[in-house]
Design a protein around this motif. Sequence first.
Motif, PDB file in Angstrom:
ATOM      1  N   ALA A 109      48.961 -32.554 114.332  1.00 16.48           N
ATOM      2  CA  ALA A 109      47.500 -32.625 114.382  1.00 16.48           C
ATOM      3  C   ALA A 109      46.847 -31.653 113.411  1.00 16.48           C
ATOM      4  O   ALA A 109      45.808 -31.954 112.834  1.00 16.48           O
ATOM      5  N   GLN A 110      47.448 -30.471 113.256  1.00 16.29           N
ATOM      6  CA  GLN A 110      46.802 -29.460 112.421  1.00 16.29           C
ATOM      7  C   GLN A 110      47.220 -29.616 110.972  1.00 16.29           C
ATOM      8  O   GLN A 110      48.211 -30.265 110.655  1.00 16.29           O
ATOM      9  N   ARG A 111      46.466 -29.002 110.079  1.00 19.04           N
ATOM     10  CA  ARG A 111      46.675 -29.161 108.647  1.00 19.04           C
ATOM     11  C   ARG A 111      47.233 -27.911 107.984  1.00 19.04           C
ATOM     12  O   ARG A 111      47.325 -27.847 106.768  1.00 19.04           O
ATOM     13  N   ARG A 112      47.595 -26.903 108.768  1.00 13.25           N
ATOM     14  CA  ARG A 112      48.214 -25.712 108.192  1.00 13.25           C
ATOM     15  C   ARG A 112      49.108 -25.054 109.241  1.00 13.25           C
ATOM     16  O   ARG A 112      48.946 -25.300 110.444  1.00 13.25           O
ATOM     17  N   ILE A 113      50.032 -24.225 108.764  1.00 10.04           N
ATOM     18  CA  ILE A 113      50.956 -23.545 109.665  1.00 10.04           C
ATOM     19  C   ILE A 113      51.096 -22.097 109.223  1.00 10.04           C
ATOM     20  O   ILE A 113      51.145 -21.796 108.021  1.00 10.04           O
ATOM     21  N   ALA A 114      51.140 -21.193 110.195  1.00  5.62           N
ATOM     22  CA  ALA A 114      51.112 -19.761 109.914  1.00  5.62           C
ATOM     23  C   ALA A 114      52.478 -19.258 109.440  1.00  5.62           C
ATOM     24  O   ALA A 114      53.531 -19.706 109.910  1.00  5.62           O
ATOM     25  N   THR A 115      52.440 -18.301 108.521  1.00 11.82           N
ATOM     26  CA  THR A 115      53.656 -17.657 108.023  1.00 11.82           C
ATOM     27  C   THR A 115      53.529 -16.146 108.213  1.00 11.82           C
ATOM     28  O   THR A 115      52.434 -15.591 108.138  1.00 11.82           O
ATOM     29  N   HIS A 116      54.680 -15.498 108.472  1.00  8.01           N
ATOM     30  CA  HIS A 116      54.603 -14.038 108.476  1.00  8.01           C
ATOM     31  C   HIS A 116      54.866 -13.517 107.061  1.00  8.01           C
ATOM     32  O   HIS A 116      55.489 -14.185 106.243  1.00  8.01           O
ATOM     33  N   ALA A 117      54.364 -12.319 106.802  1.00  7.54           N
ATOM     34  CA  ALA A 117      54.623 -11.650 105.532  1.00  7.54           C
ATOM     35  C   ALA A 117      55.888 -10.811 105.678  1.00  7.54           C
ATOM     36  O   ALA A 117      56.186 -10.309 106.761  1.00  7.54           O
ATOM     37  N   LEU A 118      56.626 -10.657 104.590  1.00 10.14           N
ATOM     38  CA  LEU A 118      57.869  -9.894 104.610  1.00 10.14           C
ATOM     39  C   LEU A 118      57.664  -8.592 103.849  1.00 10.14           C
ATOM     40  O   LEU A 118      57.243  -8.591 102.689  1.00 10.14           O
ATOM     41  N   VAL A 119      57.974  -7.469 104.507  1.00  7.50           N
ATOM     42  CA  VAL A 119      57.806  -6.143 103.919  1.00  7.50           C
ATOM     43  C   VAL A 119      59.153  -5.431 103.952  1.00  7.50           C
ATOM     44  O   VAL A 119      59.817  -5.402 104.992  1.00  7.50           O
ATOM     45  N   ALA A 120      59.555  -4.851 102.806  1.00 13.39           N
ATOM     46  CA  ALA A 120      60.837  -4.172 102.745  1.00 13.39           C
ATOM     47  C   ALA A 120      60.775  -2.835 102.018  1.00 13.39           C
ATOM     48  O   ALA A 120      61.817  -2.215 101.791  1.00 13.39           O
ATOM     49  N   ASP A 121      59.585  -2.366 101.657  1.00 13.09           N
ATOM     50  CA  ASP A 121      59.450  -1.095 100.955  1.00 13.09           C
ATOM     51  C   ASP A 121      60.061   0.030 101.792  1.00 13.09           C
ATOM     52  O   ASP A 121      59.794   0.152 102.989  1.00 13.09           O
ATOM     53  N   LEU A 122      60.845   0.898 101.150  1.00 14.15           N
ATOM     54  CA  LEU A 122      61.480   2.001 101.864  1.00 14.15           C
ATOM     55  C   LEU A 122      60.519   3.157 102.115  1.00 14.15           C
ATOM     56  O   LEU A 122      60.645   3.873 103.114  1.00 14.15           O
ATOM     57  N   ASP A 123      59.571   3.360 101.214  1.00 10.34           N
ATOM     58  CA  ASP A 123      58.596   4.423 101.389  1.00 10.34           C
ATOM     59  C   ASP A 123      57.599   4.027 102.482  1.00 10.34           C
ATOM     60  O   ASP A 123      57.001   2.952 102.414  1.00 10.34           O
ATOM     61  N   PRO A 124      57.424   4.864 103.508  1.00  7.61           N
ATOM     62  CA  PRO A 124      56.531   4.496 104.614  1.00  7.61           C
ATOM     63  C   PRO A 124      55.112   4.155 104.169  1.00  7.61           C
ATOM     64  O   PRO A 124      54.520   3.185 104.661  1.00  7.61           O
ATOM     65  N   ASN A 154      77.904   0.769  99.605  1.00  5.22           N
ATOM     66  CA  ASN A 154      78.829   1.488 100.476  1.00  5.22           C
ATOM     67  C   ASN A 154      78.540   1.279 101.958  1.00  5.22           C
ATOM     68  O   ASN A 154      79.242   1.825 102.819  1.00  5.22           O
ATOM     69  N   GLY A 155      77.494   0.501 102.270  1.00  2.02           N
ATOM     70  CA  GLY A 155      77.197   0.188 103.653  1.00  2.02           C
ATOM     71  C   GLY A 155      76.483   1.284 104.419  1.00  2.02           C
ATOM     72  O   GLY A 155      76.223   1.152 105.612  1.00  2.02           O
ATOM     73  N   VAL A 156      76.143   2.384 103.769  1.00  2.00           N
ATOM     74  CA  VAL A 156      75.476   3.500 104.423  1.00  2.00           C
ATOM     75  C   VAL A 156      73.970   3.260 104.452  1.00  2.00           C
ATOM     76  O   VAL A 156      73.370   2.875 103.458  1.00  2.00           O
ATOM     77  N   SER A 157      73.347   3.502 105.616  1.00  2.00           N
ATOM     78  CA  SER A 157      71.919   3.317 105.736  1.00  2.00           C
ATOM     79  C   SER A 157      71.176   4.289 104.832  1.00  2.00           C
ATOM     80  O   SER A 157      71.578   5.442 104.665  1.00  2.00           O
ATOM     81  N   VAL A 158      70.076   3.825 104.259  1.00  2.00           N
ATOM     82  CA  VAL A 158      69.311   4.669 103.341  1.00  2.00           C
ATOM     83  C   VAL A 158      68.337   5.579 104.075  1.00  2.00           C
ATOM     84  O   VAL A 158      67.728   6.454 103.458  1.00  2.00           O
ATOM     85  N   ALA A 159      68.161   5.389 105.383  1.00  2.00           N
ATOM     86  CA  ALA A 159      67.194   6.191 106.136  1.00  2.00           C
ATOM     87  C   ALA A 159      67.807   6.683 107.433  1.00  2.00           C
ATOM     88  O   ALA A 159      68.579   5.973 108.085  1.00  2.00           O
ATOM     89  N   SER A 160      67.458   7.893 107.829  1.00  2.00           N
ATOM     90  CA  SER A 160      67.879   8.427 109.115  1.00  2.00           C
ATOM     91  C   SER A 160      67.097   7.730 110.230  1.00  2.00           C
ATOM     92  O   SER A 160      66.092   7.054 109.987  1.00  2.00           O
TER      93      SER A 160
END
Length: 343
Positions: A109-124, A154-160
């Motif tokens: 019935a509707q003519r649009r569908i919502a999308t989420h935005a993707l954020v991956a910046d490491l700096d807060p 190396n599989g190590v997380s970049v953030a504590s």
Amino acid sequence: MQATLGEFELALAQPLLTAHGPITVRRGIEVHVGDHACVGRGEAAPLPGFGVETYDEALAALERWATDPEGDPPSEPCAAAAVESALTQLDAEIEGVTLATLLAGKTPAQRRIATHALVADLDPEAAAQRAARAAAAGHVAVKLKVAASDPSGNGVSVASAADESARIAAVRRALPAGVALRLDANGGWDRSTAIKVLRRVGYLDIEFVEEPTPQPADWAQISRTVGLPVAADEHLRDPDALDRLVEVGAIEVAVLKPAVLGGPHATYDLSRRASMRGVRSVVSSFICGPAGLRVARDTAVAVDPHGVHGIGTATLFADPLPEDVTPAGGYLPVPTEASTGGA
């Protein structure tokens, strides 16, 4: 029936850091089936570390299949999804309906569908600013990539744990109350780290955390301890996997990617099964090109036309993608008629 293949490469505007390593470029194979009157399109674009075949394996499988497209489809996940997507879209074209209508048995019935935005910046601060811009642009949800690993592999997380919690809190504070925040760890934490991070942000309004650890056996305890719903993605490969996760109380949300689940029919059927088990579904792209995004969009419309889905990833690429798969104001347009495969 004719089948042709075409390879493509799309560079991302900036590296997307995940627990499986950075994504900088998407290589894929478009599958075209049909003739000049009706064409169905699919796409195979495997990603290293996400539990699917390699690019070379997908290409070889599709090349074998293309010599006899009336025969058995490939068994490799991305290649199989590409073939099924193309064939299903061809069926929709022949019937003169959209893929969403073919799947759901009714016209949306509707003519649009919502999308989420993707954020991956490491700096807060950078992550918070990007999230705020997404909300201002009209997105009603933001997915934040967490538990990113060192780009060196190396599989190590970049953030504590403390830094990751602070980053999540900064993003949540930057978002208006009506905009949802979703977290996606891609299985990058161990149980102890997941609990440490999520306990610190449990008081915030977070919709769910996706794949917090590599072991689904951890998830129910994590959810109870920190008070956040858990979503599955990489661990959802078939109905049996869904049933096992539901039986142990591990998940409340299923993130479904047609590009790895066998295509639109298999994804739609899995969403119906999830619904019967009390699990809601969010359809997501696999950082797809145009053909894959159209399949993900139409599947999302069939699965939950009123939901917020991960199908707005066209904005991640350096070069513009077609308007029909690029979010405007946080939404994608819903097609109302067959379009010869989105050509």
